[in-house]
Design a protein around this motif. Structure first.
Motif, PDB file in Angstrom:
ATOM      1  N   ASP A 100       6.317   4.356  -1.366  1.00  0.00           N
ATOM      2  CA  ASP A 100       6.242   3.474   0.197  1.00  0.00           C
ATOM      3  C   ASP A 100       5.231   2.261   0.310  1.00  0.00           C
ATOM      4  OD1 ASP A 100       4.655   5.425   2.008  1.00  0.00           O
ATOM      5  OD2 ASP A 100       6.745   6.775   0.779  1.00  0.00           O
ATOM      6  N   ASP A 123      12.932   0.171  -4.834  1.00  0.00           N
ATOM      7  CA  ASP A 123      12.701   0.160  -3.714  1.00  0.00           C
ATOM      8  C   ASP A 123      10.634   0.348  -3.510  1.00  0.00           C
ATOM      9  OD1 ASP A 123      15.316  -0.270  -2.105  1.00  0.00           O
ATOM     10  OD2 ASP A 123      15.481   1.940  -3.090  1.00  0.00           O
ATOM     11  N   THR A 173       8.540   0.352   0.675  1.00  0.00           N
ATOM     12  CA  THR A 173       9.335   0.552   1.232  1.00  0.00           C
ATOM     13  C   THR A 173       7.987   0.704   2.434  1.00  0.00           C
ATOM     14  OG1 THR A 173       9.412   2.614   0.726  1.00  0.00           O
ATOM     15  CG2 THR A 173      11.193   0.954   0.885  1.00  0.00           C
ATOM     16  N   GLY A 174       8.776   0.691   4.136  1.00  0.00           N
ATOM     17  CA  GLY A 174       8.342   1.730   5.058  1.00  0.00           C
ATOM     18  C   GLY A 174       7.317   0.534   6.280  1.00  0.00           C
ATOM     19  N   SER A 175       6.206   0.823   6.065  1.00  0.00           N
ATOM     20  CA  SER A 175       5.191   0.089   6.787  1.00  0.00           C
ATOM     21  C   SER A 175       5.561  -1.315   6.713  1.00  0.00           C
ATOM     22  CB  SER A 175       3.692   0.557   7.030  1.00  0.00           C
ATOM     23  OG  SER A 175       2.494  -0.080   7.308  1.00  0.00           O
ATOM     24  N   SER A 176       4.403  -2.306   7.242  1.00  0.00           N
ATOM     25  CA  SER A 176       4.522  -3.786   7.111  1.00  0.00           C
ATOM     26  C   SER A 176       3.084  -4.426   6.786  1.00  0.00           C
ATOM     27  CB  SER A 176       5.093  -4.586   8.321  1.00  0.00           C
ATOM     28  OG  SER A 176       3.845  -3.851   9.431  1.00  0.00           O
ATOM     29  N   ARG A 177       1.951  -3.071   6.560  1.00  0.00           N
ATOM     30  CA  ARG A 177       0.444  -3.661   6.191  1.00  0.00           C
ATOM     31  C   ARG A 177       0.700  -4.585   5.134  1.00  0.00           C
ATOM     32  NH1 ARG A 177       0.083   2.849   5.159  1.00  0.00           N
ATOM     33  NH2 ARG A 177       0.900   3.436   7.245  1.00  0.00           N
ATOM     34  N   GLU A 178       0.264  -5.689   5.683  1.00  0.00           N
ATOM     35  CA  GLU A 178      -0.429  -6.434   4.622  1.00  0.00           C
ATOM     36  C   GLU A 178      -1.621  -5.674   3.617  1.00  0.00           C
ATOM     37  OE1 GLU A 178       0.636 -10.217   5.531  1.00  0.00           O
ATOM     38  OE2 GLU A 178      -0.607 -11.159   4.136  1.00  0.00           O
ATOM     39  N   PHE A 189      12.669  -4.227  -3.962  1.00  0.00           N
ATOM     40  CA  PHE A 189      11.003  -4.775  -3.685  1.00  0.00           C
ATOM     41  C   PHE A 189      11.984  -4.476  -2.008  1.00  0.00           C
ATOM     42  CE2 PHE A 189       9.978  -7.012  -6.910  1.00  0.00           C
ATOM     43  CZ  PHE A 189       8.524  -6.607  -7.379  1.00  0.00           C
ATOM     44  N   ALA A 190      10.985  -3.976  -1.084  1.00  0.00           N
ATOM     45  CA  ALA A 190      11.069  -4.051   0.755  1.00  0.00           C
ATOM     46  C   ALA A 190      10.880  -5.181   1.155  1.00  0.00           C
ATOM     47  CB  ALA A 190      10.448  -3.046   1.155  1.00  0.00           C
ATOM     48  N   ASP A 191      11.566  -5.725   2.046  1.00  0.00           N
ATOM     49  CA  ASP A 191      12.185  -7.203   2.693  1.00  0.00           C
ATOM     50  C   ASP A 191      10.324  -7.527   2.836  1.00  0.00           C
ATOM     51  OD1 ASP A 191      14.202  -8.363   2.072  1.00  0.00           O
ATOM     52  OD2 ASP A 191      14.618  -6.794   4.472  1.00  0.00           O
ATOM     53  N   ILE A 192       9.430  -6.727   3.992  1.00  0.00           N
ATOM     54  CA  ILE A 192       8.662  -6.895   4.145  1.00  0.00           C
ATOM     55  C   ILE A 192       7.030  -7.093   3.334  1.00  0.00           C
ATOM     56  CG2 ILE A 192       6.410  -6.504   6.017  1.00  0.00           C
ATOM     57  CD1 ILE A 192       8.805  -4.959   8.088  1.00  0.00           C
ATOM     58  N   ARG A 247       7.978  -7.888   0.325  1.00  0.00           N
ATOM     59  CA  ARG A 247       8.114  -8.854  -0.544  1.00  0.00           C
ATOM     60  C   ARG A 247       7.938  -9.955   0.374  1.00  0.00           C
ATOM     61  NH1 ARG A 247      13.958  -9.279  -2.589  1.00  0.00           N
ATOM     62  NH2 ARG A 247      13.758  -9.921   0.093  1.00  0.00           N
ATOM     63  N   ASN A 254       5.227 -10.677   2.627  1.00  0.00           N
ATOM     64  CA  ASN A 254       3.466 -10.480   2.645  1.00  0.00           C
ATOM     65  C   ASN A 254       3.130 -10.850   1.093  1.00  0.00           C
ATOM     66  OD1 ASN A 254       4.115  -9.405   5.432  1.00  0.00           O
ATOM     67  ND2 ASN A 254       2.969  -7.147   5.202  1.00  0.00           N
ATOM     68  N   LYS A 304       3.343 -14.620   0.538  1.00  0.00           N
ATOM     69  CA  LYS A 304       2.512 -14.794   1.327  1.00  0.00           C
ATOM     70  C   LYS A 304       0.621 -14.488   1.377  1.00  0.00           C
ATOM     71  CE  LYS A 304       5.478 -15.727   4.817  1.00  0.00           C
ATOM     72  NZ  LYS A 304       6.310 -17.290   5.132  1.00  0.00           N
ATOM     73  N   THR A 307      -3.012  -4.996  12.501  1.00  0.00           N
ATOM     74  CA  THR A 307      -2.691  -5.826  11.266  1.00  0.00           C
ATOM     75  C   THR A 307      -3.200  -7.425  11.708  1.00  0.00           C
ATOM     76  OG1 THR A 307      -0.540  -5.551  12.655  1.00  0.00           O
ATOM     77  CG2 THR A 307      -1.291  -4.826  10.640  1.00  0.00           C
ATOM     78  N   SER A 309       5.984  -1.885  11.265  1.00  0.00           N
ATOM     79  CA  SER A 309       8.060  -2.644  10.984  1.00  0.00           C
ATOM     80  C   SER A 309       8.827  -2.199  11.947  1.00  0.00           C
ATOM     81  CB  SER A 309       7.193  -1.430   9.980  1.00  0.00           C
ATOM     82  OG  SER A 309       7.278  -0.712   9.743  1.00  0.00           O
ATOM     83  N   ILE A 343       5.981  -7.766  10.988  1.00  0.00           N
ATOM     84  CA  ILE A 343       5.718  -8.947   9.615  1.00  0.00           C
ATOM     85  C   ILE A 343       3.841  -8.479   9.110  1.00  0.00           C
ATOM     86  CG2 ILE A 343       6.755 -10.884  11.011  1.00  0.00           C
ATOM     87  CD1 ILE A 343       4.332 -11.600  12.510  1.00  0.00           C
ATOM     88  N   SER A 390      -0.189 -11.819   7.612  1.00  0.00           N
ATOM     89  CA  SER A 390       0.082 -13.283   7.330  1.00  0.00           C
ATOM     90  C   SER A 390       0.548 -13.820   8.203  1.00  0.00           C
ATOM     91  CB  SER A 390      -0.147 -13.898   5.423  1.00  0.00           C
ATOM     92  OG  SER A 390      -0.697 -13.780   4.738  1.00  0.00           O
ATOM     93  N   GLN A 422      18.701  -3.276   3.308  1.00  0.00           N
ATOM     94  CA  GLN A 422      17.963  -4.955   2.420  1.00  0.00           C
ATOM     95  C   GLN A 422      18.597  -5.534   2.521  1.00  0.00           C
ATOM     96  OE1 GLN A 422      16.352  -4.573  -1.784  1.00  0.00           O
ATOM     97  NE2 GLN A 422      14.809  -6.031   0.010  1.00  0.00           N
ATOM     98  N   GLU A 462      13.726   2.268   7.976  1.00  0.00           N
ATOM     99  CA  GLU A 462      13.708   3.183   7.378  1.00  0.00           C
ATOM    100  C   GLU A 462      14.873   3.134   6.234  1.00  0.00           C
ATOM    101  OE1 GLU A 462      11.416   4.051   7.650  1.00  0.00           O
ATOM    102  OE2 GLU A 462      10.507   3.724   9.518  1.00  0.00           O
ATOM    103  N   ARG A 518       8.540   8.864   9.816  1.00  0.00           N
ATOM    104  CA  ARG A 518       8.366   8.424   8.339  1.00  0.00           C
ATOM    105  C   ARG A 518       8.180   9.864   7.789  1.00  0.00           C
ATOM    106  NH1 ARG A 518       6.367   2.678   8.926  1.00  0.00           N
ATOM    107  NH2 ARG A 518       8.368   1.553   8.485  1.00  0.00           N
ATOM    108  N   PHE A 573       6.721  10.651   4.708  1.00  0.00           N
ATOM    109  CA  PHE A 573       6.413   9.931   3.104  1.00  0.00           C
ATOM    110  C   PHE A 573       5.205  10.604   3.049  1.00  0.00           C
ATOM    111  CE2 PHE A 573       7.373   5.329   4.308  1.00  0.00           C
ATOM    112  CZ  PHE A 573       8.034   5.613   3.711  1.00  0.00           C
TER     113      PHE A 573
END
Lengths: 200, 478
Positions: free
Chosen positions: A20, A70, A73-78, A97-100, A102, A104, A107, B36, B129, B144, B147, B197, B225, B430, B432
């Motif tokens: 993650d 996977d 995963t998790g946080s959106s942190r770029e 890959f987790a969506d976000i 991938r 990021n 971009k 962010t 997220s 998001i 970027s 996903q 999650e 989470r 983690f």
């Protein structure tokens, strides 16, 4: 954004699934207001362990990460993408890959190459048998390659057409969208007046 | 063929659609915070661009802010710089902001709904997220990266490929003492962290309709999650009642027009989902995690699983690593797991309903002598409401720490962190490795389980607590 066509570099086998973004870079390292310097937080919790793959000299100069399913995963942190790039990674290979993450990656110019799980397994075996061996990620032909001769690994990877095109051309998303500004203006005129605003 | 709820909302926001390209979606609300956004504002400055729609943008400080001494300058200079950078950016670009100390400050996903800015049928994004929380109102809401934050600031749009659709239908009624959190933890353990996903998920069915808005927000919050792009719930009377009268809710004729439209935001009878999952709420029980991702969970009445029992090799190795990190032995009853710190808060469970529920269980009892209970309201408004109701007194008299608003120990970015080896029962989202502090061990739990665990010192549900001899001894309102 820098153009990406093909890259060959030292492959790093990360035999883990569900990596993650807190593991890629913990929150305490996210306080910088720049896009650089995040390599110090990359896999921070594991970097103290001498047996961790990036702590082995053969892999230290790695630029192609090969991870289990996977990833991201998790946080959106770029910052997770920046940390990998700041360290020197140009591409990550994973079965999922987790969506976000991938998004990021696309971009920021990091190639997230999705391959079959069996390919990851073969790459792991190869990179562990030959530490410091290289992996090629060819975005033009959408292939990953490693090794030579009869045991050579060559397989295709998935990346969506649009992201591939943008990476190949090194295009700035905002610039592309602003070329459609008339469409945005036209849309704005159709919005209902009861939709909320933050400033009155 | 009819459309699903998410297809309706999506289609209403398509600015531009072209073959071979992602859709260009208009964004109704962009929430930003200190962690962010700095690089996104830098990007604007470098390109000489402005914020296209400051009137659809809202900023607050939540991730990095202290929950004690919030009236003093932030002690950590790096954290302070990040927060000050947001203040400078919002001022320079004309964005409304609710900084630390402001009455509307709080976790970004708590304050949107609280202000009435989160409404059905909207598109809502944030560089976080857990933006999926807002889906509880029938909005398409997702997290998001930076970027994309820059892209939305500059264009008020996002390029997005249309996700597939999934229905999660939850039949039956949740038994007493079983909450929305248990429901979503049960779901994630069934699907795994990647099960959603590529999908926008609609939660539906009697058990979902019976939830309060707070409960619905807890469910949608944790959509990410299990990997879903977003999770949403069709708006209904519960939704409208929650929104009506809030500061940014439509008024008068606008309200009527809005509600009329909102009522159309349901999945048509003849619509088709790409995938469907059905769960029975009546069989659910309090649910907790034993591992290091939210999909590694078990009933509170169960035991730590034996990795050898996982058929999938990948899951088996994952379980072995998780047990090692968590310092747990297979076969140990979950109820025997001793906990050092209990955290009640976060965008998952930091709303007033959550604090009321925790206080109801804590009232007249004391926190175990070896356990710390940290109660962190999700927003300043939640804190003030709780104090008006005397909940803070109940917590403090029981021996809990009553804090200021923010993300706090959910992600361990501010000083509220676990120490290495410390074990928590946490109402956050989470578990983690290191999420709540380096070397910290997290068990995700519901609010009732958190409160009961604080009293007993081991993972517990309220049913495990001895009956109080006399009730009402400490009303807290004197």
């Amino acid at each position: 954004m820098e153009k990406f066509s093909t890259h060959t570099g030292v492959g790093v086998p990360l035999r883990r699934s569900n990596v993650d973004t807190d593991q890629i870079i913990p929150a305490v390292y996210l306080k910088r207001v720049t896009r650089t310097g995040f390599e110090d937080g990359l896999f921070a919790a594991w970097r103290g362990d001498p047996s961790f793959v990036l702590n082995k000299p053969e892999y230290a100069a790695g630029s192609v990460l090969v991870a289990g399913p996977d990833f991201g995963t998790g946080s959106s942190r770029e910052h997770a993408v920046w940390a990998l790039q700041n360290y020197g990674f140009r591409a990550v290979i994973s079965p999922r890959f987790a969506d976000i993450f991938r998004g990021n990656s696309g971009k920021s110019g990091l190639v997230a190459a999705q391959v079959d799980e069996k390919v990851v397994q073969r790459l792991w075996d190869h990179l562990e048998e030959f530490p410091g061996a290289t992996v090629t990620v060819d975005l033009e032909t959408r292939t990953v390659k490693a090794g030579e001769g009869p045991d050579a690994i060559e397989d295709s990877f998935d990346i969506d057409d649009y992201t591939r095109w943008r990476l190949l051309e090194g295009l700035d998303d905002v610039g592309i969208t602003l070329s459609h500004e008339e469409d945005i203006e036209a849309f704005e005129k159709t919005r209902p007046t009861w939709k909320p605003v933050t400033i009155h | 063929m009819g459309k699903t709820l998410s297809e309706k909302v999506w289609d209403e926001h398509v600015v531009r659609s072209a073959e071979g390209e992602p859709d260009l979606l208009f964004i109704d609300l962009h929430l930003i915070h200190e962690v962010t956004s700095p690089q996104a504002f830098d990007g604007l400055r470098l390109a000489g661009r402005s914020v296209r729609r400051p009137d659809l943008t809202l900023a607050t400080e939540d991730h990095n802010v202290p929950t004690v001494d919030w009236d003093k300058p932030i002690a950590d200079p790096v954290s302070r710089t990040q927060v000050e950078t947001l203040r400078k950016n919002t001022e320079e670009f004309g964005v409304r902001s609710h900084p630390l100390g402001d009455v509307e400050q709080g976790i970004v996903h708590i304050i949107g709904p609280q202000l009435g800015l989160t409404q059905p049928g909207m598109t809502i994004v944030c560089g976080d997220s857990h933006t999926s929380t807002h889906g509880a109102f029938g909005a398409i809401a997702f997290g998001i990266g930076t970027s994309e934050v820059e892209h939305v600031l500059a264009t008020q749009t996002l390029m997005q490929a249309r996700p597939k659709t999934m229905a999660v239908t939850v039949t039956g009624d949740l038994p007493d003492g079983v909450t929305a959190k248990d429901l979503v933890l049960t779901l994630i353990t069934q699907t795994g962290t990647g099960g959603g996903q590529g999908y926008i998920v609609e939660y539906r069915g009697p058990a979902i309709e019976a939830l309060s808005m707070e409960g619905r927000m807890t469910v949608c919050n944790m959509s990410i999650e299990w990997g879903a792009k977003a999770g949403l719930i069709a708006p209904d009377k519960t939704t409208f009642d929650y929104i009506e009268g809030r500061p940014e809710a439509p008024k008068g004729a606008d309200w009527d027009a809005a509600v009329e439209h909102w009522k159309s935001l349901v999945t048509d009878d003849d619509a088709r989902f790409d995938k469907e999952i059905v769960l029975d709420a009546s069989t659910m029980t309090p649910f907790v995690t034993w591992g290091t991702n939210p999909g590694q969970g078990v009933q509170l009445g169960g035991t730590v699983p034996d990795p050898a029992q996982f058929e999938d090799a990948d899951e088996r190795v994952g379980a072995e690593k998780a047990l090692e990190y968590m310092a747990l032995e297979a076969g140990t009853p979950m109820r025997e797991v001793k906990v050092d710190t209990v955290f009640v808060g976060s965008c998952t469970n930091g709303r007033i309903e959550d604090l009321r529920l925790a206080a109801e269980i804590i009232k007249g009892r004391t926190v175990d002598k070896d356990t710390r209970l940290l109660v962190v309201p999700g927003s300043v408004r939640v804190r003030m409401q709780a104090e008006d109701e005397g909940l803070d007194i109940i917590f403090k008299e029981a021996g809990a720490e009553w804090r200021g608003a923010g993300c706090s120990m959910c992600l361990g970015m501010n000083p509220d962190q676990l120490t290495p080896g410390e074990r928590s029962a946490s109402t956050s989202n989470r578990n983690f490795e290191g999420r709540q502090g380096k070397g910290g061990r997290t068990h995700l739990v519901s609010v009732p389980v958190a409160a009961a665990t604080a009293v007993r010192g081991t993972l517990s549900s309220p049913a495990d607590l001895p009956e109080l001899v006399s009730t009402g001894a400490t009303d807290g309102r004197a």
